[in-house]
Write an enzyme that holds these catalytic residues in place. Structure first.
Site, PDB file in Angstrom:
ATOM      1  N   LYS A  11      -0.528   0.344  -4.147  1.00 31.77           N
ATOM      2  CA  LYS A  11      -1.531  -0.542  -4.732  1.00 31.77           C
ATOM      3  C   LYS A  11      -2.937   0.011  -4.639  1.00 31.77           C
ATOM      4  O   LYS A  11      -3.739  -0.170  -5.535  1.00 31.77           O
ATOM      5  CB  LYS A  11      -1.444  -1.885  -4.005  1.00 31.77           C
ATOM      6  CG  LYS A  11      -2.327  -2.964  -4.569  1.00 31.77           C
ATOM      7  CD  LYS A  11      -1.770  -3.504  -5.856  1.00 31.77           C
ATOM      8  CE  LYS A  11      -2.684  -4.496  -6.525  1.00 31.77           C
ATOM      9  NZ  LYS A  11      -2.385  -4.608  -7.954  1.00 31.77           N
ATOM     10  N   LYS A  40       1.896  -1.124 -18.203  1.00 32.95           N
ATOM     11  CA  LYS A  40       2.649  -2.149 -17.449  1.00 32.95           C
ATOM     12  C   LYS A  40       4.144  -1.871 -17.539  1.00 32.95           C
ATOM     13  O   LYS A  40       4.861  -1.950 -16.558  1.00 32.95           O
ATOM     14  CB  LYS A  40       2.390  -3.563 -17.987  1.00 32.95           C
ATOM     15  CG  LYS A  40       1.075  -4.186 -17.685  1.00 32.95           C
ATOM     16  CD  LYS A  40       0.843  -4.582 -16.256  1.00 32.95           C
ATOM     17  CE  LYS A  40       0.282  -3.479 -15.432  1.00 32.95           C
ATOM     18  NZ  LYS A  40      -1.087  -3.198 -15.382  1.00 32.95           N
ATOM     19  N   ARG A  61       0.814  -1.222   0.000  1.00 28.79           N
ATOM     20  CA  ARG A  61       0.000   0.000   0.000  1.00 28.79           C
ATOM     21  C   ARG A  61       0.850   1.276   0.000  1.00 28.79           C
ATOM     22  O   ARG A  61       0.340   2.364  -0.253  1.00 28.79           O
ATOM     23  CB  ARG A  61      -0.911   0.025   1.230  1.00 28.79           C
ATOM     24  CG  ARG A  61      -1.859  -1.134   1.313  1.00 28.79           C
ATOM     25  CD  ARG A  61      -2.692  -1.039   2.562  1.00 28.79           C
ATOM     26  NE  ARG A  61      -3.595   0.086   2.486  1.00 28.79           N
ATOM     27  CZ  ARG A  61      -4.818   0.037   1.969  1.00 28.79           C
ATOM     28  NH1 ARG A  61      -5.276  -1.095   1.489  1.00 28.79           N
ATOM     29  NH2 ARG A  61      -5.583   1.089   1.934  1.00 28.79           N
ATOM     30  N   GLU A  83      -2.676  -0.733 -22.159  1.00 30.44           N
ATOM     31  CA  GLU A  83      -2.381  -1.487 -20.932  1.00 30.44           C
ATOM     32  C   GLU A  83      -0.946  -2.039 -20.960  1.00 30.44           C
ATOM     33  O   GLU A  83      -0.239  -2.004 -19.955  1.00 30.44           O
ATOM     34  CB  GLU A  83      -3.425  -2.605 -20.761  1.00 30.44           C
ATOM     35  CG  GLU A  83      -3.198  -3.575 -19.610  1.00 30.44           C
ATOM     36  CD  GLU A  83      -3.141  -2.941 -18.225  1.00 30.44           C
ATOM     37  OE1 GLU A  83      -3.440  -1.746 -18.064  1.00 30.44           O
ATOM     38  OE2 GLU A  83      -2.746  -3.654 -17.284  1.00 30.44           O
ATOM     39  N   GLY A 108      -4.801   8.773   4.640  1.00 31.22           N
ATOM     40  CA  GLY A 108      -5.771   9.718   4.063  1.00 31.22           C
ATOM     41  C   GLY A 108      -5.160  11.097   3.981  1.00 31.22           C
ATOM     42  O   GLY A 108      -3.935  11.248   4.050  1.00 31.22           O
ATOM     43  N   HIS A 129      -1.055  10.558 -37.529  1.00 32.20           N
ATOM     44  CA  HIS A 129      -1.539  11.890 -37.139  1.00 32.20           C
ATOM     45  C   HIS A 129      -0.593  12.561 -36.142  1.00 32.20           C
ATOM     46  O   HIS A 129      -0.987  13.524 -35.479  1.00 32.20           O
ATOM     47  CB  HIS A 129      -2.962  11.785 -36.569  1.00 32.20           C
ATOM     48  CG  HIS A 129      -3.937  11.261 -37.576  1.00 32.20           C
ATOM     49  ND1 HIS A 129      -4.394  12.022 -38.625  1.00 32.20           N
ATOM     50  CD2 HIS A 129      -4.500  10.040 -37.722  1.00 32.20           C
ATOM     51  CE1 HIS A 129      -5.213  11.292 -39.362  1.00 32.20           C
ATOM     52  NE2 HIS A 129      -5.293  10.079 -38.842  1.00 32.20           N
TER      53      HIS A 129
HETATM   54  C1  F6R Z   1      -1.733  -0.357 -12.737  1.00 29.98           C
HETATM   55  C2  F6R Z   1      -2.613  -0.281 -11.594  1.00 29.98           C
HETATM   56  C3  F6R Z   1      -3.379   0.971 -11.393  1.00 29.98           C
HETATM   57  C4  F6R Z   1      -4.788   0.648 -10.894  1.00 29.98           C
HETATM   58  C5  F6R Z   1      -5.538   1.933 -10.529  1.00 29.98           C
HETATM   59  C6  F6R Z   1      -6.964   1.649 -10.105  1.00 29.98           C
HETATM   60  O1  F6R Z   1      -1.112  -1.607 -12.809  1.00 29.98           O
HETATM   61  O2  F6R Z   1      -2.705  -1.184 -10.814  1.00 29.98           O
HETATM   62  O3  F6R Z   1      -3.429   1.729 -12.555  1.00 29.98           O
HETATM   63  O4  F6R Z   1      -5.472  -0.053 -11.887  1.00 29.98           O
HETATM   64  O5  F6R Z   1      -4.867   2.585  -9.494  1.00 29.98           O
HETATM   65  O6  F6R Z   1      -6.998   0.811  -8.990  1.00 29.98           O
HETATM   66  P1  F6R Z   1      -8.280  -0.017  -8.613  1.00 29.98           P
HETATM   67  O7  F6R Z   1      -8.519  -1.003  -9.714  1.00 29.98           O
HETATM   68  O8  F6R Z   1      -7.948  -0.679  -7.318  1.00 29.98           O
HETATM   69  O9  F6R Z   1      -9.407   0.957  -8.510  1.00 29.98           O
END
Ligand code: F6R
Length: 614
Positions: free
Chosen positions: A609, A491, A27, A487, A102, A510
């Site tokens: 995350k 990544k 996190r 995507e 927060g 373009h």
């Molecule tokens: C990229 C990634 C982020 C999440 C984004 C949304 O690999 O993990 O772009 O997709 O922060 O997160 P969630 O899906 O938890 O709302």
């Protein structure tokens, strides 16, 4: 964004807190800290810049005794990641310690008032302001800590999950939440708090999800007590968790990300289980079935998400429009919530979120609900805020996703959207029975087809060595492959720190084609689909400018072998299912490039995350 964990009970708190921090480290991981009340009633705070293991090592010679404590792993918002900005923070008297996930938006105003009263600050954080403010209220109102927390939180604007301990009352933890997640674990005469259930599951499967503006009081004796900010007592709702501890470990893989990429044949099977029947001629999504009127009458579908989940949403747009003939719009939650969108009560909103805690998506959902729209959630984390704040929904059922770069959650989000399109299309008679059954039968083959792609892992690793020199990458595709190009690029950039962009292939001329030279790798998703020939023309345009092409192609594609410099073969499938296969080699490619560049794949810099701040 920041992980918080707390323990009160008979065991030594420190090892439980450290283990909990390791589980929550995904996190946020720029600093970590712990506060413990020792048996001699000392309130000890230890902190370290960097990873939890640094904190653990730095505590080896310290007094870490105590049966009550709170701990934190940080993703910096206010103030750079350093020792003084790390949590927990003391109050002025050093009687209170507080951790926070927060943002306190009005902290500047509160801080100025406190400075005028003679308070001094050790950090630049909004969190230190909050703990000082609580102490100020406690002293000026001559009240107890609980009442002070209640009063202080009423004056706070922003988002918080907090936990406070008070050395004058060493038998309590006070915790509270608003717009940031908080779970309480209930053991035998011991209690836990955490940002999610992963640090708790080892000790108990009984949890309480704390709701917004609720305060929970945990004590050495007695059961958890929940009161609202306005002092109304609530009966705690205990939920049984079904979480497998093994799924929180790496299981022999060097990184969670690689493990999660390799889990996809199983996770997609789990996601289909109980939804698609064994004969592959019927599909049941209870979340749709129980609200089918909403989907039959829908004027429009709005998909709201961020990041990778937004890319899944783009694929959802293609497939829902194709099979349901309902107009679909896909928006970043963060943009949607701050403009003045036109919403109708007969709109259906699909909110997609792996964590189920993304602050912008939560706020966008609230906006849609206020306008009377029906909101359907696609979440992975069971019991998460989004799953509890939507009218209906489907879980992706892929188990905990720990690697910061989303992989298995993405393919399952796409799969849920495919199943939704089939279920709604059938209800609306906008898909033929033949096509419906054909796609269902093909879905059943997808896990095996992914396994066959994963067998090329070594070849993809070898290929990745060629590309570690690159500072830029372009990804391109058309139709269903366009979101995959974006995507794939995301990544790569998030874990290797190589700049990468995904484009619809036809857009190259373009503007972006100006970037092509013999140093620019271009990854093209060039599978056999409706725009295959057009994609070949776009590849010719890249070759004519000396670009180096890596093409993702279907097996035995001799045309593209002649144009591309490198190819990765994937099996053929139905066009709408193509994204489930074509993303797999791109996940592996990013992973191997990042490893070759020595990056911290599971915890890339600056990322976290679960994005619980806006
Ligand atoms: C990229 C990634 C982020 C999440 C984004 C949304 O690999 O993990 O772009 O997709 O922060 O997160 P969630 O899906 O938890 O709302």
């Amino acid at each position: 964004m920041c992980g918080i964990v707390g323990y009160i009970g008979k065991q030594n708190a420190f090892p439980i807190l450290i283990k909990g921090l390791h589980r929550l480290e995904y996190r946020g991981y720029d600093s970590a800290g712990v506060a413990l009340i020792s048996p001699e009633n000392q309130l000890n705070i230890y902190k370290a810049k960097g990873r939890v293991s640094k904190l653990e090592n730095s505590c080896k010679s310290k007094d870490v005794s105590g049966h009550i404590g709170i701990a934190h792993t940080r993703w910096a918002t206010h103030g750079e990641p350093n020792h003084s900005n790390a949590h927990p923070h003391y109050s002025q008297s050093e009687n209170l310690a507080l951790i926070h996930n927060g943002i306190i938006e009005n902290y500047v105003v509160l801080k100025e008032k406190l400075i005028q009263k003679g308070y001094t600050f050790q950090s630049e954080t909004d969190t230190e302001v909050l703990v000082q403010w609580i102490e100020y209220i406690k002293e000026s109102n001559k009240t107890d800590t609980l009442a002070a927390v209640q009063l202080a939180l009423k004056q706070v604007i922003g988002a918080y999950a907090i936990a406070v301990i008070d050395k004058q009352h060493p038998d309590h933890i006070i915790a509270a939440r608003k717009s940031s997640p908080l779970v309480v674990g209930i053991g035998e005469n011991e209690f836990f708090i955490a940002s999610d259930a992963s640090p708790i599951i080892e000790y108990t499967n009984k949890v309480i999800y704390v709701e917004d503006e609720e305060i929970v009081i945990l004590s050495q004796s007695g059961q958890p007590k929940i009161i609202s900010l306005s002092n109304v007592e609530k009966t705690p709702q205990i939920t049984q968790l079904e979480m497998d501890l093994q799924k929180l470990e790496k299981g022999g893989y060097p990184h969670f990300m690689l493990k999660e990429i390799f889990e996809q044949p199983r996770t997609l099977r789990d996601c289909m289980r109980g939804r698609i029947n064994v004969d592959c001629n019927n599909l049941a999504l209870s979340g749709i079935f129980n609200h089918k009127e909403k989907f039959l009458k829908a004027r429009r579908i709005l998909i709201l998400a961020c990041g990778t989940s937004w890319h899944a949403g783009l694929i959802g747009e293609y497939i829902l429009e194709e099979f349901c003939r309902i107009p679909v719009e896909v928006e970043y939650s963060s943009e949607f919530r701050y403009r003045n969108p036109v919403l109708y009560p007969d709109d259906v909103v699909i909110a997609i979120s792996q964590s189920g805690e993304t602050a912008d998506t939560l706020a966008a959902i609230e906006l849609a609900k206020k306008a009377g729209a029906f909101v359907y959630g696609i979440c992975n984390v069971v019991g998460s805020s989004i799953s509890r704040n939507t009218h209906s929904g489907s879980y992706t059922h892929v188990g905990p996703e720990i690697g910061v770069a989303s992989t298995k959650a993405f393919t399952a989000q796409v799969l849920v959207l495919i199943m939704m399109a089939l279920a709604i299309g059938k209800e609306r008679n906008s898909i033929s029975q033949k096509q419906y059954e054909q796609i269902l039968s093909e879905l059943d083959l997808i896990p095996e087809k992914i396994k066959s792609i994963l067998k090329q892992n070594q070849a993809i690793e070898d290929l990745s060595k060629i590309f570690t020199y690159a500072h830029n990458f372009i990804y391109m595709g058309r139709g269903y492959s366009y979101p995959i190009a974006m995507e794939g690029a995301l990544k790569l950039k998030e874990i290797s720190y190589i700049h990468a962009e995904g484009y619809p292939a036809a857009e190259m001329k373009h503007g972006p084609i100006a970037l092509i030279d013999n140093e620019m790798p271009v990854v093209v998703i060039a599978t056999h689909d409706a725009t295959y020939e057009k994609t070949i023309s776009n590849m010719q345009e890249i070759k004519a400018r000396n670009g180096r092409i890596l093409a993702i192609v279907n097996k035995s594609d001799d045309n593209i072998k002649k144009i591309a410099d490198y190819i990765i073969e994937i099996p053929q499938t139905e066009e709408c299912l193509g994204p489930l296969l074509s993303i797999i080699p791109l996940q592996l490619l990013s992973y191997h490039i990042a490893v070759k560049k020595g990056r911290d794949v599971d915890m890339p810099r600056n990322l976290a995350k679960s994005v619980t701040v806006e």
